[in-house]
Motif scaffolding. Structure first.
Motif, mmCIF file in Angstrom:
data_model
loop_
_atom_site.group_PDB
_atom_site.id
_atom_site.type_symbol
_atom_site.label_atom_id
_atom_site.label_comp_id
_atom_site.label_asym_id
_atom_site.label_seq_id
_atom_site.Cartn_x
_atom_site.Cartn_y
_atom_site.Cartn_z
ATOM 1 N N UNK A 98 3.451 4.827 -17.304
ATOM 2 C CA UNK A 98 2.846 5.924 -16.553
ATOM 3 C C UNK A 98 3.706 6.135 -15.317
ATOM 4 N N UNK A 99 4.025 7.384 -15.033
ATOM 5 C CA UNK A 99 4.761 7.649 -13.802
ATOM 6 C C UNK A 99 4.200 8.881 -13.107
ATOM 7 N N UNK A 100 4.354 8.886 -11.791
ATOM 8 C CA UNK A 100 3.901 10.015 -10.976
ATOM 9 C C UNK A 100 4.832 11.200 -11.158
ATOM 10 N N UNK A 101 4.259 12.379 -11.199
ATOM 11 C CA UNK A 101 5.056 13.601 -11.229
ATOM 12 C C UNK A 101 5.409 13.944 -9.782
ATOM 13 N N UNK A 102 6.641 14.375 -9.551
ATOM 14 C CA UNK A 102 7.092 14.696 -8.196
ATOM 15 C C UNK A 102 6.302 15.864 -7.614
ATOM 16 N N UNK A 115 13.873 6.867 -17.593
ATOM 17 C CA UNK A 115 13.344 8.224 -17.445
ATOM 18 C C UNK A 115 12.213 8.245 -16.417
ATOM 19 N N UNK A 116 11.325 7.270 -16.473
ATOM 20 C CA UNK A 116 10.205 7.200 -15.528
ATOM 21 C C UNK A 116 10.691 7.052 -14.091
ATOM 22 N N UNK A 117 11.667 6.170 -13.881
ATOM 23 C CA UNK A 117 12.200 5.981 -12.529
ATOM 24 C C UNK A 117 12.847 7.258 -12.022
ATOM 25 N N UNK A 118 13.558 7.938 -12.893
ATOM 26 C CA UNK A 118 14.238 9.168 -12.513
ATOM 27 C C UNK A 118 13.245 10.298 -12.257
ATOM 28 N N UNK A 119 12.356 10.543 -13.194
ATOM 29 C CA UNK A 119 11.427 11.666 -13.101
ATOM 30 C C UNK A 119 10.383 11.497 -12.001
ATOM 31 N N UNK A 120 10.066 10.258 -11.641
ATOM 32 C CA UNK A 120 9.084 10.018 -10.582
ATOM 33 C C UNK A 120 9.643 10.326 -9.199
ATOM 34 N N UNK A 121 10.973 10.374 -9.101
ATOM 35 C CA UNK A 121 11.603 10.643 -7.810
ATOM 36 C C UNK A 121 11.672 9.445 -6.884
ATOM 37 N N UNK A 166 0.802 -1.213 0.000
ATOM 38 C CA UNK A 166 0.000 0.000 0.000
ATOM 39 C C UNK A 166 0.844 1.276 0.000
ATOM 40 N N UNK A 167 2.157 1.153 -0.222
ATOM 41 C CA UNK A 167 2.992 2.352 -0.288
ATOM 42 C C UNK A 167 2.842 3.008 -1.652
ATOM 43 N N UNK A 168 3.413 4.161 -1.770
ATOM 44 C CA UNK A 168 3.315 4.949 -2.997
ATOM 45 C C UNK A 168 3.890 4.172 -4.182
ATOM 46 N N UNK A 188 -2.829 16.974 -7.337
ATOM 47 C CA UNK A 188 -2.572 15.721 -6.621
ATOM 48 C C UNK A 188 -2.615 14.533 -7.580
ATOM 49 N N UNK A 189 -1.633 13.657 -7.471
ATOM 50 C CA UNK A 189 -1.543 12.426 -8.253
ATOM 51 C C UNK A 189 -1.459 12.652 -9.768
#
Length: 146
Positions: free
Chosen positions: A92-96, A123-129, A75-77, A103-104
């Motif tokens: 799909x990746x979350x924006x920091x 890129x997704x792993x990096x940009x998502x933070x 259930x973590x982010x 939100x989200x």
């Protein structure tokens, strides 16, 4: 380090990991669409494992989607979601927090080959933070010129 299956989900599904989950889908002879999804996700997981030897990446599965997290809590982010449809990989990746307009908020993209899927993953792993200050990710990003 191989992609790690979230331990809580892994126990519930009684599988030995992400690879076994997608292998099971790929062997479904009653549904060629699901079988193709499973085969392409197996290729994706193999590519991820070949590139990340030290980084802990936790995975959850939801239908044929792969959800990437940076800790072993179902259930973590979540940070990145990947799905294979036909010969396309959807990301799909979350924006920091410092960049999101609401939100989200997320970024979505699609590619038709595994070479670009690697680039999109990094890129997704990096940009998502989700993997800030990760030396392995930083090295891989330099290798692809990002």
């Amino acid at each position: 380090m191989p992609l790690l299956a979230n331990t809580k989900q892994n126990k519930r599904k009684r599988l030995n990991g992400i690879e076994e989950y997608y292998l099971d889908i790929s062997l479904d002879k009653s549904n060629s669409v699901w079988s193709e999804r499973g085969k392409n996700m197996l290729k994706f997981v193999e590519m991820l494992n070949e590139n990340f030897k030290k980084t802990k990446i936790w995975g959850l599965t939801s239908h044929s989607r792969l959800i990437l997290q940076n800790e072993d809590k179902w259930d973590s982010k979540w940070f990145v979601i990947i799905e294979a449809l036909g010969h396309e990989y959807y990301f799909e990746y979350l924006i920091t927090d410092d960049k999101k307009p609401w939100e989200n908020a997320t970024v979505k993209g699609v590619t038709r080959n595994l070479v670009d899927a690697k680039k999109y993953l990094l890129i997704s792993m990096n940009e998502s933070g989700g993997w800030n200050n990760n030396l392995e990710l930083e090295r891989l990003l330099k290798e692809i010129g990002t």
